[in-house]
Motif scaffolding. Sequence first.
Motif, PDB file in Angstrom:
ATOM      1  N   UNK A 180      -4.700  -6.809   8.463  1.00  0.00           N
ATOM      2  CA  UNK A 180      -3.775  -5.951   7.710  1.00  0.00           C
ATOM      3  C   UNK A 180      -4.522  -5.026   6.754  1.00  0.00           C
ATOM      4  N   UNK A 181      -5.595  -5.502   6.155  1.00  0.00           N
ATOM      5  CA  UNK A 181      -6.397  -4.641   5.270  1.00  0.00           C
ATOM      6  C   UNK A 181      -7.096  -3.542   6.066  1.00  0.00           C
ATOM      7  N   UNK A 182      -7.529  -3.844   7.280  1.00  0.00           N
ATOM      8  CA  UNK A 182      -8.125  -2.821   8.144  1.00  0.00           C
ATOM      9  C   UNK A 182      -7.084  -1.744   8.474  1.00  0.00           C
ATOM     10  N   UNK A 183      -5.855  -2.149   8.763  1.00  0.00           N
ATOM     11  CA  UNK A 183      -4.800  -1.183   9.041  1.00  0.00           C
ATOM     12  C   UNK A 183      -4.525  -0.325   7.809  1.00  0.00           C
ATOM     13  N   UNK A 233      -4.519   4.557   4.834  1.00  0.00           N
ATOM     14  CA  UNK A 233      -4.511   4.977   3.426  1.00  0.00           C
ATOM     15  C   UNK A 233      -5.902   5.151   2.821  1.00  0.00           C
ATOM     16  N   UNK A 234      -6.932   4.821   3.576  1.00  0.00           N
ATOM     17  CA  UNK A 234      -8.290   4.925   3.062  1.00  0.00           C
ATOM     18  C   UNK A 234      -8.820   3.587   2.569  1.00  0.00           C
ATOM     19  N   UNK A 238       0.814  -1.213   0.000  1.00  0.00           N
ATOM     20  CA  UNK A 238       0.000   0.000   0.000  1.00  0.00           C
ATOM     21  C   UNK A 238       0.853   1.272   0.000  1.00  0.00           C
ATOM     22  N   UNK A 239       2.175   1.110   0.051  1.00  0.00           N
ATOM     23  CA  UNK A 239       3.057   2.263   0.023  1.00  0.00           C
ATOM     24  C   UNK A 239       3.341   2.862   1.385  1.00  0.00           C
TER      25      UNK A 239
END
Length: 186
Positions: free
Chosen positions: A159-162, A167-168, A27-28
């Motif tokens: 991890x996707x929640x973080x 990052x939105x 996600x950068x």
Amino acid sequence: MKKVCVFLADGFEEIEGLTVVDILRRAGVETETVSVMGRKQINGSHGIRVEADKLFEEADVADADMLVLPGGMPGTLNLKAHEGLKEQIIAFDRAGKNIAAICAAPSVLGALGLLKGKKACAYPSFEDQLDCAEVLQVPEVTDGNITTGRGMGAAIPFALELTAILCGKEKAEEIKESIVYEGAIQ
């Protein structure tokens, strides 16, 4: 650019720590692994050896946007025993900065009193150590500045929640699609 510190200790759950690092880097997000063991070589709970990016003593933790504690045993106990890490967690909470923990590691936040009045989740055998308002049996939950995850099987949604927090939701959806993850993002 957002910065995250993922803390590693001997006995950490490899999937929980490294999934977060992988997805946030995709996600950068500048994501550093930080050893609390006084050496960069860390032995995971399943015998996978990992080299941390930095030692706790070298890391500029205070400038991070989020602190992440993977679970695993005895990794969680090693994190809980590190006074400098506990001080940083308390400082982050006082500042309203993001803190995340998964599996057994939410018990560290519970012991520090940071989950009082909040909803949280953890590995089932650690739920009694959360000292929170409500224990949920969900993959992950964010309440205020704290995100908790249930266990290894919840590493990707955690991890996707973080990612969504930092990052939105659109970026989290983009990463979800790129890794062909079929689960829902909350």
